[in-house]
Design a protein around this motif. Structure first.
Motif, PDB file in Angstrom:
ATOM      1  N   ALA A  99       0.816  -1.210   0.000  1.00 44.44           N
ATOM      2  CA  ALA A  99       0.000   0.000   0.000  1.00 44.44           C
ATOM      3  C   ALA A  99       0.853   1.265   0.000  1.00 44.44           C
ATOM      4  O   ALA A  99       0.361   2.341  -0.355  1.00 44.44           O
ATOM      5  N   ARG A 100       2.108   1.153   0.389  1.00 47.69           N
ATOM      6  CA  ARG A 100       2.996   2.318   0.417  1.00 47.69           C
ATOM      7  C   ARG A 100       3.471   2.612  -0.997  1.00 47.69           C
ATOM      8  O   ARG A 100       3.985   1.739  -1.688  1.00 47.69           O
ATOM      9  N   LYS A 101       3.292   3.858  -1.427  1.00 48.88           N
ATOM     10  CA  LYS A 101       3.641   4.266  -2.785  1.00 48.88           C
ATOM     11  C   LYS A 101       4.782   5.277  -2.820  1.00 48.88           C
ATOM     12  O   LYS A 101       4.904   6.048  -3.761  1.00 48.88           O
ATOM     13  N   ASP A 102       5.608   5.281  -1.791  1.00 48.78           N
ATOM     14  CA  ASP A 102       6.732   6.214  -1.769  1.00 48.78           C
ATOM     15  C   ASP A 102       7.733   5.864  -2.866  1.00 48.78           C
ATOM     16  O   ASP A 102       7.949   4.697  -3.192  1.00 48.78           O
ATOM     17  N   LYS A 103       8.360   6.912  -3.417  1.00 53.68           N
ATOM     18  CA  LYS A 103       9.356   6.704  -4.460  1.00 53.68           C
ATOM     19  C   LYS A 103      10.714   6.374  -3.847  1.00 53.68           C
ATOM     20  O   LYS A 103      11.025   6.767  -2.728  1.00 53.68           O
ATOM     21  N   ALA A 104      11.513   5.649  -4.618  1.00 50.26           N
ATOM     22  CA  ALA A 104      12.875   5.366  -4.171  1.00 50.26           C
ATOM     23  C   ALA A 104      13.669   6.669  -4.145  1.00 50.26           C
ATOM     24  O   ALA A 104      13.451   7.570  -4.961  1.00 50.26           O
ATOM     25  N   GLY A 105      14.588   6.776  -3.199  1.00 48.81           N
ATOM     26  CA  GLY A 105      15.376   7.995  -3.134  1.00 48.81           C
ATOM     27  C   GLY A 105      16.422   7.960  -2.043  1.00 48.81           C
ATOM     28  O   GLY A 105      16.356   7.144  -1.122  1.00 48.81           O
ATOM     29  N   TRP A 106      17.403   8.846  -2.188  1.00 54.77           N
ATOM     30  CA  TRP A 106      18.477   9.016  -1.216  1.00 54.77           C
ATOM     31  C   TRP A 106      18.212  10.264  -0.391  1.00 54.77           C
ATOM     32  O   TRP A 106      17.748  11.278  -0.894  1.00 54.77           O
ATOM     33  N   PHE A 107      18.541  10.166   0.896  1.00 57.28           N
ATOM     34  CA  PHE A 107      18.329  11.286   1.811  1.00 57.28           C
ATOM     35  C   PHE A 107      19.555  11.452   2.702  1.00 57.28           C
ATOM     36  O   PHE A 107      20.253  10.471   3.017  1.00 57.28           O
TER      37      PHE A 107
END
Length: 247
Positions: free
Chosen positions: A156-164
């Protein structure tokens, strides 16, 4: 000539008023900031504040609202480090705090693989069901990094891949919950599972630094006001002398 002198007097008076207003406006917010929170002057103070906030949060939030737990795997861990809110609420909150603030969009590319250092994967659980996963690099060059994969345990989580960019307290937080990492001298331990300050207390006094800077600023502004008064009086005297001679 007389008009020019009068204009100069008016300009000097206006500058004097502006200087007085600046003194009032700067002194008020700066004093409020110094007595309220004050910015951290070093990376160590930032790490201490983050760890203390995690501890306070864990003590105030009811246990039933805490994440059920976290599993940590990575370099030096022969088996997953399993932390549960029922037995380690402070540690669970401290670890989750490292990733809970991430936005929806991160950077597409991170540091080079050679600059990342050891990787530790954190899985957040609800009950015993994994819902989120993150890769933490506490010893990356240029500061800790967090990578959020696009594929999450919870569909259900639709967060995009990414670096932080990670928190400065990441290394010490992981170390104090049980991850085999060496103590970092530029951060502060404690607040998660106890410990002692690496830096002396007297070096972490942002309020004192602000007060000292404010005092210097006030002295400088008072000096400027004095100079402006002298200039104003001098111009007024010249204007009066010219006026008498032109009569």
């Amino acid at each position: 000539m007389v008009r020019q002198v009068r204009r100069s007097c008016r300009a000097a008076a206006g500058a004097l008023l502006v200087t007085a207003l600046v003194t009032t406006l700067v002194a008020g917010p700066a004093r409020a900031a110094g007595t309220a929170t004050g910015p951290a002057t070093t990376g160590a103070a930032l790490a201490d504040a983050a760890a203390a906030a995690s501890t306070a949060l864990a003590r105030k939030v009811p246990r039933k609202t805490l994440p059920a737990g976290v599993d940590i795997t990575g370099v030096g861990l022969a088996e997953p480090l399993r932390l549960r809110a029922t037995t380690h609420p402070v540690e669970v909150v401290a670890v989750v705090d490292q990733v809970s603030w991430l936005g929806r969009t991160g950077a597409d590319k991170g540091p080079k693989a050679a600059d990342l250092g050891p990787k530790f994967t954190v899985v957040v659980l609800v009950g015993e069901i994994p819902t989120q996963t993150y890769d933490l690099y506490p010893l990356a060059k240029g500061g800790p990094r967090v990578y959020r994969p696009a594929k999450q345990p919870d569909p259900a989580r639709k967060d995009k891949a990414g670096w932080f960019l990670g928190r400065l307290s990441m290394s010490e937080t992981l170390r104090t919950v049980g991850v085999p990492l060496e103590r970092q001298l530029d951060t502060v331990s404690g607040g998660v599972g106890g410990g002692e300050r690496v830096l002396p207390d007297d070096s972490l006094n942002p309020a004192g630094d602000i007060d000292e800077a404010l005092a210097e600023l006030q002295r400088l502004l008072l000096l400027n006001v004095g100079v402006m008064l002298v200039i104003t009086l001098g111009l007024a005297g010249i204007a009066l002398l010219i006026r008498r001679r032109t009569r």
